[in-house]
Design an enzyme around this catalytic site. Sequence first.
Site, PDB file in Angstrom:
ATOM      1  N   TYR A  83      11.894  -9.921  -3.094  1.00 19.98           N
ATOM      2  CA  TYR A  83      11.219 -11.186  -2.823  1.00 19.98           C
ATOM      3  C   TYR A  83      12.055 -11.846  -1.739  1.00 19.98           C
ATOM      4  O   TYR A  83      13.225 -12.187  -1.967  1.00 19.98           O
ATOM      5  CB  TYR A  83      11.158 -12.062  -4.079  1.00 19.98           C
ATOM      6  CG  TYR A  83      10.452 -13.373  -3.822  1.00 19.98           C
ATOM      7  CD1 TYR A  83       9.084 -13.516  -4.071  1.00 19.98           C
ATOM      8  CD2 TYR A  83      11.137 -14.451  -3.274  1.00 19.98           C
ATOM      9  CE1 TYR A  83       8.431 -14.711  -3.808  1.00 19.98           C
ATOM     10  CE2 TYR A  83      10.486 -15.649  -3.001  1.00 19.98           C
ATOM     11  CZ  TYR A  83       9.140 -15.769  -3.272  1.00 19.98           C
ATOM     12  OH  TYR A  83       8.478 -16.949  -2.987  1.00 19.98           O
ATOM     13  N   THR A  84      11.491 -12.012  -0.550  1.00 18.73           N
ATOM     14  CA  THR A  84      12.319 -12.361   0.614  1.00 18.73           C
ATOM     15  C   THR A  84      11.948 -13.695   1.272  1.00 18.73           C
ATOM     16  O   THR A  84      12.451 -13.994   2.345  1.00 18.73           O
ATOM     17  CB  THR A  84      12.237 -11.241   1.678  1.00 18.73           C
ATOM     18  OG1 THR A  84      10.869 -11.104   2.071  1.00 18.73           O
ATOM     19  CG2 THR A  84      12.769  -9.932   1.148  1.00 18.73           C
TER      20      THR A  84
ATOM     21  N   TRP B 257      19.523 -10.179   9.265  1.00 20.45           N
ATOM     22  CA  TRP B 257      18.728 -10.483  10.462  1.00 20.45           C
ATOM     23  C   TRP B 257      18.013  -9.225  10.997  1.00 20.45           C
ATOM     24  O   TRP B 257      18.194  -8.829  12.156  1.00 20.45           O
ATOM     25  CB  TRP B 257      19.637 -11.083  11.540  1.00 20.45           C
ATOM     26  CG  TRP B 257      20.357 -12.353  11.166  1.00 20.45           C
ATOM     27  CD1 TRP B 257      20.524 -12.893   9.905  1.00 20.45           C
ATOM     28  CD2 TRP B 257      21.019 -13.263  12.066  1.00 20.45           C
ATOM     29  NE1 TRP B 257      21.237 -14.060   9.985  1.00 20.45           N
ATOM     30  CE2 TRP B 257      21.560 -14.312  11.282  1.00 20.45           C
ATOM     31  CE3 TRP B 257      21.209 -13.286  13.439  1.00 20.45           C
ATOM     32  CZ2 TRP B 257      22.266 -15.376  11.845  1.00 20.45           C
ATOM     33  CZ3 TRP B 257      21.924 -14.339  13.984  1.00 20.45           C
ATOM     34  CH2 TRP B 257      22.437 -15.372  13.210  1.00 20.45           C
TER      35      TRP B 257
ATOM     36  N   GLY C 181       6.985  -2.918   2.626  1.00 22.01           N
ATOM     37  CA  GLY C 181       7.656  -4.067   3.247  1.00 22.01           C
ATOM     38  C   GLY C 181       8.170  -3.711   4.638  1.00 22.01           C
ATOM     39  O   GLY C 181       7.974  -2.601   5.130  1.00 22.01           O
TER      40      GLY C 181
ATOM     41  N   TYR D  71      17.325 -17.506  -3.317  1.00 19.37           N
ATOM     42  CA  TYR D  71      17.180 -16.120  -2.860  1.00 19.37           C
ATOM     43  C   TYR D  71      18.535 -15.408  -2.926  1.00 19.37           C
ATOM     44  O   TYR D  71      18.659 -14.315  -3.494  1.00 19.37           O
ATOM     45  CB  TYR D  71      16.614 -16.113  -1.433  1.00 19.37           C
ATOM     46  CG  TYR D  71      16.734 -14.802  -0.701  1.00 19.37           C
ATOM     47  CD1 TYR D  71      15.914 -13.721  -1.036  1.00 19.37           C
ATOM     48  CD2 TYR D  71      17.666 -14.628   0.332  1.00 19.37           C
ATOM     49  CE1 TYR D  71      16.029 -12.504  -0.361  1.00 19.37           C
ATOM     50  CE2 TYR D  71      17.782 -13.426   1.005  1.00 19.37           C
ATOM     51  CZ  TYR D  71      16.953 -12.369   0.663  1.00 19.37           C
ATOM     52  OH  TYR D  71      17.070 -11.173   1.325  1.00 19.37           O
TER      53      TYR D  71
ATOM     54  N   ASP E 178       5.827  -1.568  -9.968  1.00 21.45           N
ATOM     55  CA  ASP E 178       6.268  -2.969  -9.971  1.00 21.45           C
ATOM     56  C   ASP E 178       7.661  -2.980 -10.598  1.00 21.45           C
ATOM     57  O   ASP E 178       7.800  -2.799 -11.813  1.00 21.45           O
ATOM     58  CB  ASP E 178       5.277  -3.800 -10.789  1.00 21.45           C
ATOM     59  CG  ASP E 178       5.748  -5.232 -10.991  1.00 21.45           C
ATOM     60  OD1 ASP E 178       6.839  -5.598 -10.487  1.00 21.45           O
ATOM     61  OD2 ASP E 178       5.031  -5.994 -11.667  1.00 21.45           O
TER      62      ASP E 178
ATOM     63  N   LYS F 242      19.649 -12.291  -5.339  1.00 23.88           N
ATOM     64  CA  LYS F 242      20.110 -11.031  -4.726  1.00 23.88           C
ATOM     65  C   LYS F 242      21.514 -10.678  -5.234  1.00 23.88           C
ATOM     66  O   LYS F 242      21.800  -9.515  -5.523  1.00 23.88           O
ATOM     67  CB  LYS F 242      20.110 -11.131  -3.200  1.00 23.88           C
ATOM     68  CG  LYS F 242      18.738 -11.192  -2.553  1.00 23.88           C
ATOM     69  CD  LYS F 242      17.922  -9.927  -2.716  1.00 23.88           C
ATOM     70  CE  LYS F 242      18.545  -8.726  -2.057  1.00 23.88           C
ATOM     71  NZ  LYS F 242      17.719  -7.502  -2.241  1.00 23.88           N
TER      72      LYS F 242
HETATM   73  N1  LIG Z   1      14.398  -8.666   6.617  1.00 26.13           N
HETATM   74  C1  LIG Z   1      15.660  -9.058   6.685  1.00 26.13           C
HETATM   75  O1  LIG Z   1      16.090  -9.699   7.669  1.00 26.13           O
HETATM   76  C2  LIG Z   1      16.639  -8.690   5.594  1.00 26.13           C
HETATM   77  C3  LIG Z   1      17.972  -9.081   5.763  1.00 26.13           C
HETATM   78  C4  LIG Z   1      18.887  -8.755   4.778  1.00 26.13           C
HETATM   79  C5  LIG Z   1      18.487  -8.053   3.662  1.00 26.13           C
HETATM   80  N2  LIG Z   1      17.186  -7.693   3.509  1.00 26.13           N
HETATM   81  C6  LIG Z   1      16.828  -6.993   2.269  1.00 26.13           C
HETATM   82  O2  LIG Z   1      16.041  -5.853   2.557  1.00 26.13           O
HETATM   83  C7  LIG Z   1      15.118  -5.627   1.498  1.00 26.13           C
HETATM   84  C8  LIG Z   1      13.719  -5.497   2.083  1.00 26.13           C
HETATM   85  O3  LIG Z   1      13.429  -6.686   2.794  1.00 26.13           O
HETATM   86  P1  LIG Z   1      12.162  -6.791   3.767  1.00 26.13           P
HETATM   87  O4  LIG Z   1      12.572  -7.655   4.890  1.00 26.13           O
HETATM   88  O5  LIG Z   1      11.575  -5.447   4.017  1.00 26.13           O
HETATM   89  O6  LIG Z   1      11.205  -7.644   2.827  1.00 26.13           O
HETATM   90  P2  LIG Z   1       9.610  -7.696   2.809  1.00 26.13           P
HETATM   91  O7  LIG Z   1       9.059  -7.390   4.152  1.00 26.13           O
HETATM   92  O8  LIG Z   1       9.277  -8.990   2.156  1.00 26.13           O
HETATM   93  O9  LIG Z   1       9.222  -6.491   1.845  1.00 26.13           O
HETATM   94  C9  LIG Z   1       9.540  -6.483   0.495  1.00 26.13           C
HETATM   95  C10 LIG Z   1       8.568  -5.551  -0.192  1.00 26.13           C
HETATM   96  O10 LIG Z   1       8.883  -5.566  -1.591  1.00 26.13           O
HETATM   97  C11 LIG Z   1       7.655  -5.666  -2.299  1.00 26.13           C
HETATM   98  N3  LIG Z   1       7.853  -6.241  -3.626  1.00 26.13           N
HETATM   99  C12 LIG Z   1       8.041  -7.549  -3.969  1.00 26.13           C
HETATM  100  N4  LIG Z   1       8.154  -7.657  -5.303  1.00 26.13           N
HETATM  101  C13 LIG Z   1       8.010  -6.397  -5.816  1.00 26.13           C
HETATM  102  C14 LIG Z   1       8.011  -5.871  -7.118  1.00 26.13           C
HETATM  103  N5  LIG Z   1       8.151  -6.651  -8.205  1.00 26.13           N
HETATM  104  N6  LIG Z   1       7.852  -4.526  -7.283  1.00 26.13           N
HETATM  105  C15 LIG Z   1       7.699  -3.725  -6.204  1.00 26.13           C
HETATM  106  N7  LIG Z   1       7.667  -4.165  -4.931  1.00 26.13           N
HETATM  107  C16 LIG Z   1       7.832  -5.499  -4.749  1.00 26.13           C
HETATM  108  C17 LIG Z   1       6.788  -6.550  -1.441  1.00 26.13           C
HETATM  109  O11 LIG Z   1       5.441  -6.387  -1.807  1.00 26.13           O
HETATM  110  P3  LIG Z   1       4.427  -7.639  -1.640  1.00 26.13           P
HETATM  111  O12 LIG Z   1       4.377  -7.918  -0.169  1.00 26.13           O
HETATM  112  O13 LIG Z   1       3.161  -7.108  -2.207  1.00 26.13           O
HETATM  113  O14 LIG Z   1       5.023  -8.765  -2.420  1.00 26.13           O
HETATM  114  C18 LIG Z   1       7.097  -5.987  -0.047  1.00 26.13           C
HETATM  115  O15 LIG Z   1       6.298  -4.876   0.247  1.00 26.13           O
HETATM  116  C19 LIG Z   1      15.281  -6.801   0.521  1.00 26.13           C
HETATM  117  O16 LIG Z   1      16.117  -6.395  -0.532  1.00 26.13           O
HETATM  118  C20 LIG Z   1      15.990  -7.864   1.346  1.00 26.13           C
HETATM  119  O17 LIG Z   1      16.784  -8.687   0.536  1.00 26.13           O
HETATM  120  C21 LIG Z   1      16.254  -7.992   4.454  1.00 26.13           C
END
Ligand SMILES: NC(=O)c1ccc[n+]([C@@H]2O[C@H](COP(=O)([O-])OP(=O)(O)OC[C@H]3O[C@@H](n4cnc5c(N)ncnc54)[C@H](OP(=O)(O)O)[C@@H]3O)[C@@H](O)[C@H]2O)c1
Length: 280
Positions: free
Chosen positions: A53-54, A143, A7, A119, A29, A123
């Site tokens: 799941y984002t 963000w 991710g 979401y 998974d 979370k």
């Molecule tokens: N990006 C932001 O702005 C932001 C802000 C606040 C918090 N966060 C937190 O940071 C974390 C990572 O976010 P991100 O932005 O990197 O999200 P992302 O780009 O959507 O990446 C999430 C990763 O998790 C994988 N995944 C989904 N379901 C899974 C499962 N059942 N088992 C194993 N892997 C799974 C996805 O794989 P697939 O693509 O194959 O589904 C993807 O590789 C999350 O907890 C999110 O809540 C992110």
Amino acid sequence: MIVGAAGRVGSSLARSFPEATCLKRGDLDVGDPCTVARFGWSRDDVVLNAAGYTDVDAAQSRAGSAAAWRTNHVGAANLAQAAIRHRFVLLHLSTDYVFSGRTTGAISEDAPVDPLNVYGESKAAGDSEVARTPRHYIVRTSWVVGEGENFVRRMLRLAHAGQRPTIVDDQFGRLTFADDLCAAIRHLVVHRPAFGTYNVTNDGTPATWAAIARKVFIAAGRRDEDVSGRTTREFLAEFPKKAERPLNSVLDLGKARGVGIELHDWEPRLKEYLERELTR
Ligand SMILES: NC(=O)c1ccc[n+]([C@@H]2O[C@H](COP(=O)([O-])OP(=O)(O)OC[C@H]3O[C@@H](n4cnc5c(N)ncnc54)[C@H](OP(=O)(O)O)[C@@H]3O)[C@@H](O)[C@H]2O)c1
């Protein structure tokens, strides 16, 4: 170990922790309790959970909601159980979206959760599972800008395409640059301050998405008048299926600062990021 290593945050963590074992969804998974329980964990592991799941808007649909709860709640619960059984340190990524943002001022780690969308609910439920483990860090961020698709890259594309977008101008927060987030995570796992929840974003004056978009447009040679603002209410009236989002996403950084985590101002970080993106 990095879980969810493919991710956006996971791939930044993989670059920042070259010593880590990277587990992509195909390797682990998190939503499958048997797979997680049978995995070869050890007491010495530090597990960074960046699986999530984002898709905030898609999570409002029936299928999206099921997928969000499976990964964000059940997945966190499965990892938490493994952490208790094998006594490893579990660091779990969380979000400002666990809060409604209806309060004013920076939101502290112990403010009550009150999510506005599926979401955020999934979370928040995941956080409470992780909070039951004796050796955990919950890192709440917001963000994020780094690898893959993000708001800054989307705005750059619009600027280069000659568009004049209308962007929400009443949600306040601070950007978090993925390299700074990863450095903060390294600080936690190396220095091991008290276990618990830590807010980690970049520091500086909070801004709205529209204000950030204007900065991106100016860097790309456009004018700030090319970005119009509108309220969240106006946006939701036009797109009623989109998820509601907090108006205040500003996280209090005092606890992180207090344990020695350095949090840079987001504005110079944005400038550096844009310089890199514009010369790519
Ligand atoms: N990006 C932001 O702005 C932001 C802000 C606040 C918090 N966060 C937190 O940071 C974390 C990572 O976010 P991100 O932005 O990197 O999200 P992302 O780009 O959507 O990446 C999430 C990763 O998790 C994988 N995944 C989904 N379901 C899974 C499962 N059942 N088992 C194993 N892997 C799974 C996805 O794989 P697939 O693509 O194959 O589904 C993807 O590789 C999350 O907890 C999110 O809540 C992110």
